[in-house]
Write an enzyme that holds these catalytic residues in place. Structure first.
Site, PDB file in Angstrom:
ATOM      1  N   THR A 134      35.994  13.991  15.719  1.00 29.62           N
ATOM      2  CA  THR A 134      35.957  13.854  17.166  1.00 29.62           C
ATOM      3  C   THR A 134      36.539  15.083  17.861  1.00 29.62           C
ATOM      4  O   THR A 134      37.370  15.792  17.278  1.00 29.62           O
ATOM      5  CB  THR A 134      36.778  12.605  17.570  1.00 29.62           C
ATOM      6  OG1 THR A 134      36.982  12.614  18.972  1.00 29.62           O
ATOM      7  CG2 THR A 134      38.147  12.569  16.900  1.00 29.62           C
ATOM      8  N   ASP A 135      36.128  15.285  19.107  1.00 28.02           N
ATOM      9  CA  ASP A 135      36.712  16.383  19.892  1.00 28.02           C
ATOM     10  C   ASP A 135      38.171  16.102  20.255  1.00 28.02           C
ATOM     11  O   ASP A 135      38.906  17.010  20.653  1.00 28.02           O
ATOM     12  CB  ASP A 135      35.881  16.650  21.164  1.00 28.02           C
ATOM     13  CG  ASP A 135      35.735  15.448  22.086  1.00 28.02           C
ATOM     14  OD1 ASP A 135      36.283  14.366  21.793  1.00 28.02           O
ATOM     15  OD2 ASP A 135      35.044  15.596  23.127  1.00 28.02           O
ATOM     16  N   GLU A 136      38.603  14.816  20.111  1.00 27.47           N
ATOM     17  CA  GLU A 136      39.963  14.459  20.545  1.00 27.47           C
ATOM     18  C   GLU A 136      41.036  15.144  19.707  1.00 27.47           C
ATOM     19  O   GLU A 136      42.194  15.231  20.131  1.00 27.47           O
ATOM     20  CB  GLU A 136      40.166  12.942  20.505  1.00 27.47           C
ATOM     21  CG  GLU A 136      39.197  12.218  21.406  1.00 27.47           C
ATOM     22  CD  GLU A 136      39.663  10.826  21.831  1.00 27.47           C
ATOM     23  OE1 GLU A 136      40.833  10.485  21.607  1.00 27.47           O
ATOM     24  OE2 GLU A 136      38.835  10.101  22.399  1.00 27.47           O
ATOM     25  N   TYR A 160      45.201   7.507  17.399  1.00 32.22           N
ATOM     26  CA  TYR A 160      43.801   7.645  16.931  1.00 32.22           C
ATOM     27  C   TYR A 160      43.487   9.095  16.595  1.00 32.22           C
ATOM     28  O   TYR A 160      43.055   9.407  15.480  1.00 32.22           O
ATOM     29  CB  TYR A 160      42.828   7.119  17.996  1.00 32.22           C
ATOM     30  CG  TYR A 160      41.401   7.592  17.776  1.00 32.22           C
ATOM     31  CD1 TYR A 160      40.662   7.165  16.677  1.00 32.22           C
ATOM     32  CD2 TYR A 160      40.794   8.504  18.658  1.00 32.22           C
ATOM     33  CE1 TYR A 160      39.364   7.620  16.456  1.00 32.22           C
ATOM     34  CE2 TYR A 160      39.502   8.958  18.441  1.00 32.22           C
ATOM     35  CZ  TYR A 160      38.782   8.516  17.340  1.00 32.22           C
ATOM     36  OH  TYR A 160      37.511   8.973  17.117  1.00 32.22           O
ATOM     37  N   LYS A 164      42.637  10.953  12.979  1.00 33.61           N
ATOM     38  CA  LYS A 164      41.389  11.685  12.707  1.00 33.61           C
ATOM     39  C   LYS A 164      41.717  13.117  12.297  1.00 33.61           C
ATOM     40  O   LYS A 164      41.094  13.677  11.395  1.00 33.61           O
ATOM     41  CB  LYS A 164      40.477  11.682  13.938  1.00 33.61           C
ATOM     42  CG  LYS A 164      39.880  10.328  14.295  1.00 33.61           C
ATOM     43  CD  LYS A 164      38.942   9.766  13.237  1.00 33.61           C
ATOM     44  CE  LYS A 164      37.642  10.526  13.121  1.00 33.61           C
ATOM     45  NZ  LYS A 164      36.709   9.847  12.169  1.00 33.61           N
TER      46      LYS A 164
END
Ligand code: NAD
Ligand code: DAU
Length: 372
Positions: A134-136, A160, A164
């Site tokens: 994810t970009d997060e 989260y 990741k």
């Protein structure tokens, strides 16, 4: 002909990927491994049922012996790892399952791949472990910062995104240390069919249909870069075809919206559709447009998400240059398709709302309660 293990294939992006793959690569083998958490939904895989190239296995990515057995008995050469706990709010309320699946689960999956493809019976066979991230993991951007590229330093802010980020590092290390043929993609916010209605877009659509409040966290000015889910699937396909092992590719929509703008846009779209279709107004009598009102009257500002990242945006220049990646869907076309899908698939989301969605499947398989 590729032989794929798609983990998390009963979730939102995984199910879309399974349908995408069976459509685009009809001779390939697709084995889905999914533990059916609250986010897994067998109804999302219904279109694949009966396809002789498809098999569903109910199990956990953390179960290394099971994964090794599947890789061997099916002669699988590719893993696409979607399996994860994916919802930021849940990670704030209770991080433990995020650590268990996203970190420990991914690590067990890597160990299984190494055991079979590097150390065991499949030693030397061409293989690929693709990890969906994810970009997060890159943290939060200020309004005038350039979008995230593959070299942006990691700065995850929620349990989260931290989980990741940890899994991304483990994947990288299995390439660097053991030579496992890995690729990773970091993607922006997806929307489209089969998305669980805890996420912003389906939650807002369904609340509009019921005339319920539309909760906007904080000031509503947080920005996300939205991508139609099929474009994400195509991006992964391109990485599997043309990506270099050990590399990371960003996938995004080049489509930044503030939350309040996206919710206001959805309100306008729903008002237009309901206003133009008396049958829809009759089906959803509580939706504001059914009685000549506006859906944006439902917008309600609520307490902000803890640690809420302000802005995400993806620079997909590397994927464009090396893979020829470009989103096919504009936001205008993608969001109309999405709204049309939710209107045409009311039984799918009703079953999610009333909790019956995998109770029935589990009861059929195991004759009652959940698998131990
Ligand atoms: P989702 O929550 O809809 O689905 C996750 C799936 O994984 C579910 O079917 C669940 O049952 C399964 N699962 C969870 N734990 C498991 C385990 N231990 N073993 C086997 N299966 C397990 O998630 P999603 O939105 O489809 O996201 C898929 C992947 O893409 C995730 O890795 C997520 O981090 C990543 N991602 C999502 C987005 C997005 O906008 N949704 C964007 C970028 C990246
Ligand atoms: O950026 C990619 C990520 O996108 C994925 O890695 C995650 O798995 C996925 O869940 C998604 O994370 P977000 O937190 O961005 O998505 P969510 O739909 O939860 O929220 C989108 C934005 O809308 C975010 O700024 C929070 C806000 N929001 C969300 C909900 C559910 C609201 O204002 N109100 C809401 O009720």
């Amino acid at each position: 002909m590729a032989r794929l293990l798609v983990t998390g294939g009963a979730g939102f992006i995984g199910a879309n990927f399974v349908h995408y793959w069976l459509r685009r690569h009809p001779g390939d083998r697709v084995v889905v491994l999914d533990s059916l958490t609250y986010a897994g939904n067998m109804a999302s895989l219904a279109p694949a049922e009966g396809n002789p190239h498809y098999r569903f296995v109910h199990g956990d990515i953390g179960d290394q012996p099971l994964v090794e057995q599947l890789l061997s008995e099916e002669g699988l050469d590719t893993i696409v790892n979607f399996a994860a706990e994916s919802h930021v709010d849940r990670s704030i309320a209770g991080p433990d399952p995020f650590i268990d699946t996203n970190i420990v689960g991914t690590h067990n999956l890597l160990k299984a791949a190494k055991a079979i493809w590097l150390d065991g019976s499949g030693k030397g066979q061409p293989h690929r472990f693709h990890h969906v991230s994810t970009d997060e993991v890159y943290g939060s951007l200020s309004p005038d910062e350039p979008p995230f590229s593959e070299t942006t330093p990691y700065a995850p802010n929620s349990p989260y995104s931290a989980s990741k980020a940890a899994s991304d590092h483990l994947v990288r290390s299995y390439h660097h240390t053991y030579g496992l043929a890995v690729t990773t993609s970091n993607c922006s916010n997806n929307y489209g069919p089969y998305q669980f209605p805890e996420k912003l877009i389906p939650l807002v659509l369904i609340n509009i249909l019921h005339g319920k409040p539309l909760p906007i966290y904080g000031d509503g000015l947080n920005i996300r870069d939205w991508l139609y889910v099929d474009d994400h699937c195509r991006g992964i396909d391109l990485i599997l075809e043309k990506g270099k092992t050990g590399e990371v590719y960003n996938i995004g929509g080049n489509n930044e919206w503030t939350n309040i703008d996206i919710v206001t846009h959805l309100c306008g779209l729903m008002d237009e559709m309901v206003g133009a279709d008396a049958a829809l107004a009759a089906r959803f009598p509580h939706t504001p447009a059914a009685t000549g009102k506006r859906s944006d009257s439902l917008i309600t500002y609520v307490r902000d998400r803890a640690g809420h990242d302000r802005r995400y945006a993806i620079d997909a220049a590397k994927s464009r240059a090396e893979l020829g990646y470009e989103p096919a869907e504009s936001f205008q076309t993608g969001i109309r398709k999405t709204v049309a899908w939710y209107l045409a698939n009311e039984p799918w989301w009703r079953a999610v709302l009333d909790g019956s969605y995998h109770r029935e499947w589990l009861a059929q398989q195991y004759g009652g309660g959940e698998k131990e």
